[in-house]
Design a protein around this motif. Structure first.
Motif, PDB file in Angstrom:
ATOM      1  N   PRO A 325       0.944  -1.229  -0.083  1.00 17.69           N
ATOM      2  CA  PRO A 325      -0.055   0.135   0.056  1.00 17.69           C
ATOM      3  C   PRO A 325       0.790   1.059  -0.190  1.00 17.69           C
ATOM      4  O   PRO A 325       2.037   1.136   0.277  1.00 17.69           O
ATOM      5  CB  PRO A 325      -0.753  -0.194   1.347  1.00 17.69           C
ATOM      6  N   PRO A 326       0.121   2.310  -0.156  1.00 22.26           N
ATOM      7  CA  PRO A 326       0.974   3.659  -0.279  1.00 22.26           C
ATOM      8  C   PRO A 326       1.520   3.837   1.041  1.00 22.26           C
ATOM      9  O   PRO A 326       1.006   3.494   2.087  1.00 22.26           O
ATOM     10  CB  PRO A 326      -0.039   4.514  -0.484  1.00 22.26           C
ATOM     11  N   GLY A 327       3.005   4.354   1.075  1.00 20.34           N
ATOM     12  CA  GLY A 327       3.621   4.465   2.486  1.00 20.34           C
ATOM     13  C   GLY A 327       4.514   3.329   2.679  1.00 20.34           C
ATOM     14  O   GLY A 327       5.435   3.255   3.397  1.00 20.34           O
ATOM     15  N   TYR A 328       4.223   2.121   2.081  1.00 17.98           N
ATOM     16  CA  TYR A 328       5.205   0.967   2.362  1.00 17.98           C
ATOM     17  C   TYR A 328       6.546   0.953   1.536  1.00 17.98           C
ATOM     18  O   TYR A 328       6.585   1.687   0.481  1.00 17.98           O
ATOM     19  CB  TYR A 328       4.508  -0.245   2.225  1.00 17.98           C
ATOM     20  N   SER A 329       7.483   0.405   2.089  1.00 24.14           N
ATOM     21  CA  SER A 329       8.898   0.338   1.364  1.00 24.14           C
ATOM     22  C   SER A 329       8.739   0.154  -0.149  1.00 24.14           C
ATOM     23  O   SER A 329       9.438   0.836  -0.984  1.00 24.14           O
ATOM     24  CB  SER A 329       9.960  -0.489   1.989  1.00 24.14           C
ATOM     25  N   GLY A 330       7.853  -0.783  -0.644  1.00 30.58           N
ATOM     26  CA  GLY A 330       8.006  -1.383  -1.767  1.00 30.58           C
ATOM     27  C   GLY A 330       6.846  -0.599  -2.949  1.00 30.58           C
ATOM     28  O   GLY A 330       6.766  -1.132  -4.033  1.00 30.58           O
ATOM     29  N   HIS A 331       6.056   0.117  -2.095  1.00 32.74           N
ATOM     30  CA  HIS A 331       5.103   0.417  -3.101  1.00 32.74           C
ATOM     31  C   HIS A 331       5.379   1.119  -4.234  1.00 32.74           C
ATOM     32  O   HIS A 331       6.621   2.178  -4.447  1.00 32.74           O
ATOM     33  CB  HIS A 331       4.428   1.710  -2.490  1.00 32.74           C
ATOM     34  N   ASN A 332       4.968   0.818  -5.504  1.00 28.85           N
ATOM     35  CA  ASN A 332       5.212   1.096  -6.834  1.00 28.85           C
ATOM     36  C   ASN A 332       4.154   1.878  -7.392  1.00 28.85           C
ATOM     37  O   ASN A 332       3.233   1.503  -7.819  1.00 28.85           O
ATOM     38  CB  ASN A 332       5.731  -0.001  -7.464  1.00 28.85           C
ATOM     39  N   PRO A 333       4.267   3.282  -7.605  1.00 26.23           N
ATOM     40  CA  PRO A 333       3.203   4.209  -7.976  1.00 26.23           C
ATOM     41  C   PRO A 333       3.003   3.828  -9.737  1.00 26.23           C
ATOM     42  O   PRO A 333       1.880   4.423  -9.972  1.00 26.23           O
ATOM     43  CB  PRO A 333       3.790   5.299  -7.825  1.00 26.23           C
ATOM     44  N   GLU A 334       3.730   3.312 -10.264  1.00 23.87           N
ATOM     45  CA  GLU A 334       3.847   3.114 -11.663  1.00 23.87           C
ATOM     46  C   GLU A 334       2.561   1.767 -12.015  1.00 23.87           C
ATOM     47  O   GLU A 334       2.112   1.713 -12.928  1.00 23.87           O
ATOM     48  CB  GLU A 334       5.088   2.681 -12.392  1.00 23.87           C
ATOM     49  N   LEU A 335       2.349   0.993 -10.793  1.00 18.30           N
ATOM     50  CA  LEU A 335       1.592  -0.130 -11.090  1.00 18.30           C
ATOM     51  C   LEU A 335      -0.117   0.263 -10.574  1.00 18.30           C
ATOM     52  O   LEU A 335      -0.416   0.664  -9.458  1.00 18.30           O
ATOM     53  CB  LEU A 335       1.935  -1.439 -10.319  1.00 18.30           C
ATOM     54  N   THR A 336      -0.792   0.229 -11.426  1.00 21.83           N
ATOM     55  CA  THR A 336      -2.259   0.545 -11.427  1.00 21.83           C
ATOM     56  C   THR A 336      -3.215  -0.498 -11.796  1.00 21.83           C
ATOM     57  O   THR A 336      -2.866  -1.615 -12.700  1.00 21.83           O
ATOM     58  CB  THR A 336      -2.706   1.685 -12.168  1.00 21.83           C
ATOM     59  N   PRO A 337      -4.525  -0.695 -11.403  1.00 19.72           N
ATOM     60  CA  PRO A 337      -5.470  -1.868 -11.863  1.00 19.72           C
ATOM     61  C   PRO A 337      -5.378  -1.838 -13.244  1.00 19.72           C
ATOM     62  O   PRO A 337      -5.420  -0.818 -13.882  1.00 19.72           O
ATOM     63  CB  PRO A 337      -6.618  -1.359 -11.052  1.00 19.72           C
ATOM     64  N   ARG A 338      -5.703  -3.016 -13.712  1.00 10.57           N
ATOM     65  CA  ARG A 338      -5.508  -3.071 -15.056  1.00 10.57           C
ATOM     66  C   ARG A 338      -6.670  -3.873 -15.906  1.00 10.57           C
ATOM     67  O   ARG A 338      -6.588  -4.466 -16.747  1.00 10.57           O
ATOM     68  CB  ARG A 338      -4.203  -3.904 -15.517  1.00 10.57           C
ATOM     69  N   TYR A 339      -8.002  -3.642 -15.475  1.00  7.74           N
ATOM     70  CA  TYR A 339      -9.137  -4.086 -15.948  1.00  7.74           C
ATOM     71  C   TYR A 339      -9.416  -3.988 -17.384  1.00  7.74           C
ATOM     72  O   TYR A 339      -9.352  -2.723 -17.901  1.00  7.74           O
ATOM     73  CB  TYR A 339     -10.274  -3.531 -15.285  1.00  7.74           C
ATOM     74  N   ASP A 340      -9.485  -5.004 -18.156  1.00  5.18           N
ATOM     75  CA  ASP A 340      -9.571  -4.737 -19.729  1.00  5.18           C
ATOM     76  C   ASP A 340     -10.096  -6.065 -20.025  1.00  5.18           C
ATOM     77  O   ASP A 340      -9.259  -7.183 -20.391  1.00  5.18           O
ATOM     78  CB  ASP A 340      -8.159  -4.490 -20.344  1.00  5.18           C
ATOM     79  N   LEU A 341     -11.146  -6.204 -20.398  1.00  2.86           N
ATOM     80  CA  LEU A 341     -12.116  -7.620 -20.549  1.00  2.86           C
ATOM     81  C   LEU A 341     -11.594  -8.080 -21.826  1.00  2.86           C
ATOM     82  O   LEU A 341     -11.224  -9.196 -22.181  1.00  2.86           O
ATOM     83  CB  LEU A 341     -13.619  -7.310 -20.416  1.00  2.86           C
ATOM     84  N   GLU A 342     -11.460  -7.073 -23.049  1.00  6.00           N
ATOM     85  CA  GLU A 342     -11.179  -7.662 -24.196  1.00  6.00           C
ATOM     86  C   GLU A 342      -9.612  -8.032 -24.252  1.00  6.00           C
ATOM     87  O   GLU A 342      -9.259  -9.223 -24.904  1.00  6.00           O
ATOM     88  CB  GLU A 342     -11.113  -6.406 -25.066  1.00  6.00           C
ATOM     89  N   ARG A 343      -8.913  -7.588 -23.569  1.00  3.85           N
ATOM     90  CA  ARG A 343      -7.452  -8.026 -23.279  1.00  3.85           C
ATOM     91  C   ARG A 343      -7.186  -9.370 -22.870  1.00  3.85           C
ATOM     92  O   ARG A 343      -6.603 -10.238 -23.017  1.00  3.85           O
ATOM     93  CB  ARG A 343      -6.522  -7.270 -22.672  1.00  3.85           C
ATOM     94  N   ALA A 344      -8.312  -9.729 -21.689  1.00  6.43           N
ATOM     95  CA  ALA A 344      -8.266 -10.726 -20.983  1.00  6.43           C
ATOM     96  C   ALA A 344      -8.725 -11.781 -22.153  1.00  6.43           C
ATOM     97  O   ALA A 344      -8.063 -13.081 -21.953  1.00  6.43           O
ATOM     98  CB  ALA A 344      -9.161 -10.634 -19.658  1.00  6.43           C
ATOM     99  N   GLN A 345      -9.700 -11.460 -22.732  1.00  6.99           N
ATOM    100  CA  GLN A 345     -10.147 -12.719 -23.441  1.00  6.99           C
ATOM    101  C   GLN A 345      -9.241 -12.949 -24.648  1.00  6.99           C
ATOM    102  O   GLN A 345      -9.088 -14.074 -25.173  1.00  6.99           O
ATOM    103  CB  GLN A 345     -11.552 -11.999 -24.102  1.00  6.99           C
ATOM    104  N   ALA A 346      -8.345 -12.032 -25.278  1.00 11.63           N
ATOM    105  CA  ALA A 346      -7.251 -12.032 -26.182  1.00 11.63           C
ATOM    106  C   ALA A 346      -6.376 -12.991 -25.502  1.00 11.63           C
ATOM    107  O   ALA A 346      -5.661 -14.166 -26.077  1.00 11.63           O
ATOM    108  CB  ALA A 346      -6.731 -10.941 -26.649  1.00 11.63           C
ATOM    109  N   LEU A 347      -5.828 -12.899 -24.108  1.00 11.22           N
ATOM    110  CA  LEU A 347      -4.825 -13.609 -23.703  1.00 11.22           C
ATOM    111  C   LEU A 347      -5.360 -15.183 -23.533  1.00 11.22           C
ATOM    112  O   LEU A 347      -4.501 -16.076 -23.612  1.00 11.22           O
ATOM    113  CB  LEU A 347      -4.642 -13.099 -22.349  1.00 11.22           C
ATOM    114  N   MET A 348      -6.497 -15.351 -23.232  1.00 10.35           N
ATOM    115  CA  MET A 348      -7.000 -16.629 -23.103  1.00 10.35           C
ATOM    116  C   MET A 348      -7.150 -17.420 -24.333  1.00 10.35           C
ATOM    117  O   MET A 348      -6.613 -18.612 -24.675  1.00 10.35           O
ATOM    118  CB  MET A 348      -8.552 -16.874 -22.368  1.00 10.35           C
TER     119      MET A 348
END
Length: 523
Positions: A325-348
């Motif tokens: 979480p924010p404030g922890y030693s390893g928090h990486n602000p570049e990583l955000t939720p990635r919901y993308d149903l079309e991308r998920a279907q393509a990967l499957m």
């Protein structure tokens, strides 16, 4: 539908009947309605939030966290770094266990040795090489190499009564034996230094505790002399028990009841931003498809974390794409939720699973906020990429043994870092499983990335904090790319209490209320 409503009404009625006491707040008795009770009395048998809460009642740690994440001395009166691998801890004098035995350095050494043998704790204590009693109230703790988190670990060293747990029972059982989900001496008997003594326990029904007359902390303003803890798993029943006066204090106020509790007369609501990650683990050993990173990524892309946080959690959670979480030693602000149903279907489709497959999924229904509803929502989302989940939810007392058996294909887990540090998430939830060291103790499905583990191990030996933080941010990026853990959100905390029960000073982001210091104001 009528049957379900009748069943819910009976559950609520039973909970209220079990907690029916006068509605006035007593300065002697605190009646608690927790979502779950301690699974055992052996504090090294199960590493869980419920057990750590219990540890702060019947035991004391060497040090504990303050609300602003500073170290507060408890059974340790002070400490100093002797060299790169040794910390000397000076212990408080004049402390007694509930048995009457005096607390000494030998108890700390014995406890550390037992922690290193515990299936649930040994991974976190793996950096500890050993402990030595210098004299009755001084302990030297050594690590295998430079280790920046020794005081963090000290918050989880709750010294046990070495003499009390020494020897065998009448039937020849070792009193110190750690038995997972079993019937051991330590799981039924307890002697700590904490503010409360267990006087009665009926698992899943009731725990009663009384103030320890010889408790060492005479400076504490806490005035609770008796605790009655009644587990009330059903959210509606727990809130109703508080609002009706059946209990004085509850945890895990659900998002859909926050406003109701906030507006209730004679009730206080305390909300705290949380650091507990909620997510799912995929069992690669049972489902071949989950060993393919493209399928794991598809699962991650198919889940709408922001939708869950907004609609199911009603804003009472922060969508997450990483452990830290924010404030922890390893928090990486570049990583955000990635919901993308079309991308998920393509990967499957790319992985050869366009037609999908079926899995079994398990989740608790009384451990995390809205856990069963969240699991159902995730199951529905997976159906959109043709992964058909047979979901089973169950009370925590049933969930942990089944989780430990690893007999399902996908499982929910929440994790609060034991050390308030990013590395702990990796060590327990994503590390390649090692039965000898305990690494990956809660890595449900056999996920293994040796390069990731090597990086986290390097970070744990790095005393330059800026360099260490950079390593942990890189580790988060690696796990995100590999989809080694399916992130949902960081769960916030909410407590409710009757007016006069001053919980704000004793609750914290660790979710371990320090009830020994709780003050109840008389009307």
């Amino acid at each position: 539908m009528t049957f379900k409503k009748t069943l819910l009404a009976s559950v609520i009625g039973a909970a209220l009947a079990a907690t029916a006491l006068p509605a006035t707040v007593s300065a002697e008795t605190l009646r608690i309605g927790y979502a779950a009770d301690p699974e055992t009395l052996d504090i090294h048998e199960q590493l869980s939030g419920g057990m750590l809460r219990f540890s702060h009642l019947a035991f004391d740690p060497l040090v504990r966290w303050t609300q602003d994440f500073q170290f507060e001395p408890r059974l340790a009166s002070g400490w100093e770094q002797l060299d790169d691998t040794t910390v000397r801890i000076r212990l408080r004098e004049g402390v007694s266990f509930h048995s009457g035995n005096p607390f000494t350095a030998a108890d700390v050494v014995w406890t550390i040795e037992r922690l290193k043998e515990s299936p649930d704790y040994r991974a976190i204590f793996e950096p500890i090489a050993g402990a030595e009693a210098v004299d009755e109230h001084t302990v030297d703790i050594t690590t295998d190499g430079p280790y920046p988190l020794l005081l963090n670990l000290a918050t989880y060293i709750f010294p046990m009564d070495r003499e009390y747990y020494n020897g065998t029972t009448d039937n020849g059982q070792d009193k110190a034996e750690i038995v997972k989900a079993g019937n051991s001496f330590a799981s039924r008997n307890v002697s700590g230094t904490g503010p409360f003594i267990v006087t009665e326990r009926r698992q899943g029904v009731r725990v009663e505790m009384e103030r320890f007359a010889d408790y060492w902390d005479s400076d504490s303003e806490g005035n609770v002399s008796r605790i009655v803890l009644t587990p009330i798993a059903e959210n509606a029943a727990r809130v109703s028990a508080l609002l009706s006066g059946g209990v004085d204090f509850i945890d895990a106020v659900p998002p859909n009841d926050l406003e109701r509790v906030r507006q209730a007369q004679g009730i206080d609501l305390v909300e705290i931003p949380g650091t507990r990650i909620i997510g799912f683990q995929l069992n690669e050993e049972r489902v071949e498809a989950f060993a393919d990173p493209r399928v794991r990524q598809a699962v991650a892309y198919a889940i709408n974390q922001e939708g869950i946080a907004d609609r199911l959690m009603r804003g009472f959670a922060s969508p997450a794409a990483q452990f830290s979480p924010p404030g922890y030693s390893g928090h990486n602000p570049e990583l955000t939720p990635r919901y993308d149903l079309e991308r998920a279907q393509a990967l499957m489709e790319e992985a050869g699973y366009a037609d999908g497959f079926s899995i079994d999924m398990i989740a608790p229904n009384n451990r995390y906020v809205n856990d069963a509803q969240i699991a159902q929502a995730v199951a529905n989302m997976l159906a959109r990429i043709n992964i058909n989940a047979n979901l089973r939810t169950m009370p925590l007392a049933q969930y942990w043994p089944e989780y430990d058996e690893r007999t399902s294909d996908m499982a929910m887990i929440g994790w609060h870092s034991d050390t308030e540090d990013s590395a702990n998430f990796f060590q327990y939830l994503s590390a390649c499983f090692d039965a000898e060291t305990g690494a990956g103790q809660y890595n449900y499905g056999g996920y293994c990335n040796e390069a990731l583990d090597t990086l986290v191990a390097r970070a744990d030996g790095e005393t330059d904090l800026e360099a260490r933080n950079a390593m942990l941010r890189e580790a988060e990026a690696m796990l995100h790319e590999d989809a080694g853990f399916i992130m949902l959100h960081w769960q916030n905390l909410a407590y409710g209490a009757r007016e006069g029960v001053e919980i704000a000073p004793v609750v914290n982001a660790t979710d371990f209320p320090y009830l020994g210091d709780l003050v109840i104001q008389r009307d």
